[in-house]
Design a protein around this motif. Structure first.
Motif, short mmCIF file in Angstrom:
data_model
loop_
_atom_site.label_atom_id
_atom_site.label_comp_id
_atom_site.label_asym_id
_atom_site.label_seq_id
_atom_site.Cartn_x
_atom_site.Cartn_y
_atom_site.Cartn_z
N ASP A 276 0.58 -0.91 0.19
CA ASP A 276 -0.17 0.23 0.01
C ASP A 276 1.00 1.01 0.08
O ASP A 276 1.30 1.90 -0.95
N PRO A 433 -1.32 -7.69 -1.70
CA PRO A 433 -3.11 -8.91 -1.88
C PRO A 433 -2.69 -9.68 -2.17
O PRO A 433 -1.64 -10.32 -2.70
N ASP A 458 -5.53 -11.73 8.18
CA ASP A 458 -6.22 -11.48 8.02
C ASP A 458 -7.35 -12.53 7.24
O ASP A 458 -8.02 -13.25 5.72
N LEU A 461 -10.74 -13.52 6.44
CA LEU A 461 -11.38 -12.92 5.07
C LEU A 461 -11.59 -13.71 4.51
O LEU A 461 -12.23 -12.85 2.63
N ASN A 465 -14.91 -11.23 2.60
CA ASN A 465 -14.04 -10.37 2.16
C ASN A 465 -12.57 -10.44 1.41
O ASN A 465 -11.57 -10.10 2.09
N SER A 467 -11.20 -9.17 -1.51
CA SER A 467 -10.29 -8.51 -2.04
C SER A 467 -9.32 -7.53 -0.36
O SER A 467 -8.91 -6.85 -0.83
N LYS A 468 -9.56 -7.63 0.78
CA LYS A 468 -9.37 -6.85 1.84
C LYS A 468 -8.44 -7.59 2.35
O LYS A 468 -7.23 -7.86 3.42
N VAL A 469 -7.56 -9.64 1.93
CA VAL A 469 -6.80 -10.30 2.31
C VAL A 469 -4.90 -10.06 2.56
O VAL A 469 -5.10 -9.40 0.95
N ARG A 470 -4.99 -9.78 2.93
CA ARG A 470 -3.11 -9.77 2.55
C ARG A 470 -2.62 -11.21 3.35
O ARG A 470 -2.78 -11.77 3.21
#
Length: 586
Positions: A276, A433, A458, A461, A465, A467-470
């Protein structure tokens, strides 16, 4: 005659010694009673003198040689009266008393010199001549040296060199597989490995603990300067480790390569930067940090600026307004120069590139009349703008903003000659991601590969979700180029099955493609992780080259063909019938 020295090894300390040299004739100059020959081998060039008064028979034989003849000479090393500071052997020369012509040579279709201005296709067609050039010889000596450093380091760190199969099962790993038909099992195919990923994980299951391999990999994908259909990886895997364990060992490996191969010291530990942060500051997950021009988010500052293009992007979800400051270089970019930068931005999806110049006379910009004074002051303050600066803006979807500004900053730095080849800035990018969304196929795909473990925090998730998993993933980056990438792997079969589900695989599909790995995970699998470095890319950067074709002995062209051998070529129909493929249409 038996060779005693390489041509490039002789120095003043060899004066008065009798030596035997062998090599290729770079050029020969007949001055009447003297013939001067520049003799070349892998290590360099040495001047040979044939004197009619010293040995008439040798002189007469030397008068018959031409460019690229292969010869052997014996003679006495003498101090050179007219020294040549351009070559390491320039203080000496050899007065020859004997010569053997080992082989003659036709006039070569390309000159054997580094500055030969010839097409790459012709260079690759006559690659065996191209490789005689001093620069190319130097590149491959460097490549050999680096692989020796890598092997020695990893061996000392307890890694075991293990080979994995070249003929394996086709599995979806991102690129297209090269397929090899089986003669024994008609209608079935092997795949050449895109990487040894699954096998090195199985080696961790087997208790090998630390594995490495300098290995060929194959990917059927579109080519560019740093891609080939077949390439070489430094592939490593370790058991009972976390991300920091892997990164620490591998940064020490790369630091050792730089130290011993280039005599360049790399400060450790390397900088760590999250994905990020890399995207928000540099617009790239492989940031070049040799210079500034960092991206700044101006979305809040322009929400009520009066300029509708900015205000629209500032208000819509998933969009933003960001800018870079070309600090102190506004006078280097005319309107034409800014238009060229705008063309770069448009290549990556931007609709345009707004700009503001701060000259000694004040703000100069085609958009300044649309922006109210309060908002302009907020922008200039946030950008830390000073006289002599050039500010460049993009307003769009975040991905377009990052891509376009990320490439604009690189292009501006190139135009300003800020990218020095002898400056090396390394860092790790982490916390990628776990997934990317594939809009064409309307599903998530793995950003790295489907065996990468999510961050522990994460994990929950994965189903709710994605899309939010790192991911527990990390890339080592050098000067804006990815040197290598790796991750901590999933070592639990249930979590691996969840990952396949998130990627859209049914249980049956997952077991069909990866069943042997899932089965292995049931029998006691240690936590493990690793990394793979692109060896060709690493050597390219160390050698200061622009293309990996300069450091691969027999590379392919951009259409994956080989001008030297004319591969790929048609196969014999009999062989095709044996493979169960049938006759090809003429």
């Amino acid at each position: 005659m038996k060779r005693t020295h390489y041509c490039g090894d002789l120095r003043n300390e060899h004066i008065n010694q009798e030596v035997v040299l062998m090599g290729w004739v770079q050029r020969a100059r007949n001055l009447g009673g003297l013939i001067f020959v520049d003799l070349r081998d892998r290590e360099g060039i040495c001047q040979i003198v044939f004197d009619e008064e010293i040995d008439k028979q040798a002189f007469e034989k030397a008068s018959k040689i031409g460019s690229e003849y292969v010869i052997a000479i014996s003679g006495i090393v003498r101090e050179r009266s007219s020294k040549n500071s351009n070559i390491p052997t320039g203080d000496i020369e050899i007065f020859a008393n004997s010569i053997d012509i080992l082989n003659d040579a036709n006039t070569p279709p390309i000159y054997i010199k580094d500055d030969d201005d010839v097409s790459e296709n012709l260079r690759l067609k006559y690659r065996y001549l191209d490789l005689r050039k001093p620069k190319m010889q130097k590149n491959f000596i460097l490549r050999h040296k680096v692989t020796q450093i890598v092997r020695n380091f990893l061996s000392q760190e307890g890694f075991i060199d293990v080979e994995t199969p070249m003929l394996t099962k086709p599995t979806p790993e991102g690129a297209r597989d090269y397929l090899v038909p089986s003669r024994v099992s008609n209608g079935k195919f092997y795949a050449l490995p895109q990487s040894p990923q699954l096998f090195k994980q199985l080696l961790m299951v087997s208790g090998m603990d630390r594995y490495y391999q300098i290995v060929k990999c194959f990917r059927d994908e579109d080519l560019r300067a740093d891609r080939q259909p077949e390439f070489t990886q430094i592939d490593c895997e370790m058991s009972f480790v976390d991300m920091e364990d892997v990164m620490q060992i591998m940064e020490r490996l790369i630091a050792k390569v730089f130290d011993e191969a280039l005599n360049v010291k790399i400060d450790l530990p390397l900088q760590r930067m999250t994905y990020d942060e890399a995207m928000s500051r540099f617009g790239s997950d492989k940031p070049d940090v040799r210079f500034g021009f960092e991206i700044v988010d101006l979305t809040e500052e322009v929400k009520d600026c009066g300029f509708s293009v900015f205000e629209t992007s500032a208000m819509e979800e998933g969009k933003s307004v960001r800018a870079i400051n070309i600090n102190g270089y506004e006078s280097n970019f005319t309107r034409k120069g800014i238009t060229a930068l705008e063309d770069v931005a448009k290549t990556y999806g931007a609709k345009g590139l707004a700009w503001i110049k701060l000259t000694s006379e004040g703000v100069n910009s085609p958009i300044s009349k649309f922006i109210n004074d309060e908002a302009m002051n907020r922008i200039l303050s946030k950008m830390d703008a000073k006289t002599g600066d050039l500010i460049l803006f993009v307003a769009d979807r975040d991905k377009i903003v990052f891509d376009s500004l990320g490439h604009v900053r690189i292009d501006a730095a190139k135009k300003l000659d800020l990218l020095k080849k002898d400056e090396y800035k390394l860092l790790y990018v982490t916390e990628f991601p776990q997934f990317e969304y594939d809009e064409d196929n309307n599903r998530y795909v793995a950003m790295h590969h489907p065996f990468t473990s999510p961050l522990d925090e994460d994990m929950e998730l994965l189903e709710s979700n994605p899309s939010k998993v790192r991911a527990k993933a990390y890339d080592m980056v050098l000067n804006g180029v990815e040197l290598g990438g790796g991750s901590i792997r999933i070592h639990n079969s249930k979590i691996q099955e969840k990952m396949f589900t998130a990627l859209g695989f049914s249980t049956e599909e997952a077991w069909d493609k990866f069943g042997f790995l899932l089965e292995a995970f049931k029998y006691g699998t240690p936590p493990h992780g690793g990394i793979a470095f692109g060896l060709d890319r690493l050597i390219m950067l160390l050698a200061g080259e622009e293309s990996i074709r300069e450091v691969i002995a027999f590379p392919k062209t951009q259409n994956a063909s080989c001008p030297l051998t004319n591969a790929p070529s048609e196969a014999d129909n009999t062989a095709l019938l044996e493979l169960g493929i049938g006759l090809l249409d003429n």
